[in-house]
Design a protein around this motif. Structure first.
Motif, short mmCIF file in Angstrom:
data_model
loop_
_atom_site.label_atom_id
_atom_site.label_comp_id
_atom_site.label_asym_id
_atom_site.label_seq_id
_atom_site.Cartn_x
_atom_site.Cartn_y
_atom_site.Cartn_z
N MET A 1 1.10 -1.28 0.21
CA MET A 1 -0.07 -0.55 0.21
C MET A 1 0.79 1.79 -0.03
O MET A 1 1.82 1.04 0.86
CB MET A 1 -0.86 0.39 1.41
CG MET A 1 -2.04 1.25 1.53
SD MET A 1 -3.10 1.38 2.41
CE MET A 1 -4.24 -0.16 2.69
N LEU A 2 0.33 1.98 -0.78
CA LEU A 2 1.20 3.31 -1.22
C LEU A 2 0.52 4.30 -1.26
O LEU A 2 -0.35 4.89 -1.53
CB LEU A 2 2.38 3.47 -2.60
CG LEU A 2 2.96 4.51 -2.03
CD1 LEU A 2 3.90 4.63 -2.38
CD2 LEU A 2 3.22 4.34 -4.22
N LEU A 3 0.69 5.26 -0.09
CA LEU A 3 -0.24 6.81 0.23
C LEU A 3 0.74 7.88 -0.26
O LEU A 3 2.06 8.11 0.27
CB LEU A 3 -0.64 6.81 1.43
CG LEU A 3 -1.75 8.50 1.53
CD1 LEU A 3 -3.24 8.25 0.77
CD2 LEU A 3 -2.38 8.04 3.11
N HIS A 22 5.21 4.48 2.01
CA HIS A 22 5.49 3.36 1.97
C HIS A 22 5.02 2.35 2.07
O HIS A 22 5.11 1.33 1.41
CB HIS A 22 6.81 3.08 0.99
CG HIS A 22 7.51 3.28 2.19
ND1 HIS A 22 7.87 3.27 2.85
CD2 HIS A 22 9.13 4.11 1.57
CE1 HIS A 22 8.42 3.12 3.81
NE2 HIS A 22 9.59 3.84 3.36
N ARG A 23 4.28 1.97 3.86
CA ARG A 23 4.26 0.87 4.11
C ARG A 23 2.97 0.76 4.70
O ARG A 23 2.31 2.02 5.32
CB ARG A 23 5.00 0.38 5.67
CG ARG A 23 6.97 0.46 5.09
CD ARG A 23 7.39 0.03 6.01
NE ARG A 23 7.16 0.17 7.66
CZ ARG A 23 7.52 1.12 8.70
NH1 ARG A 23 9.05 1.76 7.95
NH2 ARG A 23 7.97 1.15 9.19
N LYS A 24 1.78 -0.32 4.86
CA LYS A 24 0.93 -0.13 5.34
C LYS A 24 0.14 0.39 6.90
O LYS A 24 -0.71 0.68 6.86
CB LYS A 24 0.12 -1.57 5.66
CG LYS A 24 -1.20 -2.28 4.96
CD LYS A 24 -1.34 -3.51 4.87
CE LYS A 24 -2.97 -3.65 5.24
NZ LYS A 24 -3.65 -5.35 4.53
N GLU A 25 1.23 0.07 7.20
CA GLU A 25 1.01 0.73 9.15
C GLU A 25 1.27 2.20 9.74
O GLU A 25 0.30 2.92 9.54
CB GLU A 25 1.89 -0.19 10.12
CG GLU A 25 3.80 -0.13 9.56
CD GLU A 25 3.75 -1.30 9.24
OE1 GLU A 25 5.27 -1.32 8.77
OE2 GLU A 25 3.17 -1.77 8.49
N LEU A 26 2.06 2.30 8.28
CA LEU A 26 1.72 4.08 8.24
C LEU A 26 0.81 4.72 7.83
O LEU A 26 0.09 6.01 8.32
CB LEU A 26 3.31 4.63 6.83
CG LEU A 26 4.78 3.95 7.41
CD1 LEU A 26 6.02 4.55 6.19
CD2 LEU A 26 5.25 4.58 9.39
N VAL A 27 0.24 4.02 6.43
CA VAL A 27 -0.41 4.82 6.14
C VAL A 27 -2.00 4.90 6.80
O VAL A 27 -2.78 5.66 6.94
CB VAL A 27 -1.07 4.01 4.42
CG1 VAL A 27 -2.05 4.26 4.43
CG2 VAL A 27 -0.03 4.03 3.26
N LYS A 28 -1.95 3.40 7.18
CA LYS A 28 -3.27 3.60 8.54
C LYS A 28 -3.57 4.17 9.42
O LYS A 28 -4.40 5.17 9.97
CB LYS A 28 -3.36 2.02 8.75
CG LYS A 28 -3.61 0.71 8.01
CD LYS A 28 -3.71 -0.70 8.61
CE LYS A 28 -4.74 -1.62 7.58
NZ LYS A 28 -5.11 -2.56 8.38
#
Length: 82
Positions: A1-3, A22-28
């Motif tokens: 997942m990228l935001l 660039h990491r899913k946990e960062l985006v969440k």
């Protein structure tokens, strides 16, 4: 997942940064802060934990490849500001 975030800081002069998460946990985590309307905290967290890709001028915003624009007062998915 990228935001990809366009972070807009109302300083004098105004500063705009393109930040990539660039990491899913960062985006969440950033999304969770935005949902709680903790925009300033989301900005600080994204700047320290994401990858800053550069600073943008006002004229570069429409061409920015960003998913979300965030300011101290709001967050929106529409980069045109409408």
């Amino acid at each position: 997942m990228l935001l990809r975030l366009l972070v807009d800081i109302a300083a004098n002069p105004r500063q705009r940064f393109l930040v990539k998460l660039h990491r899913k946990e960062l985006v969440k985590y950033v999304k969770r802060l935005i949902n709680k309307r903790s925009y300033s905290q989301a900005i600080v967290w994204a700047l320290f934990n994401g990858k800053v890709e550069g600073e943008l001028a006002q004229s570069e915003i429409p061409g920015a490849n960003a998913d979300l624009i965030i300011t101290e007062e709001s967050a929106r998915w529409d980069l045109t500001g409408r």
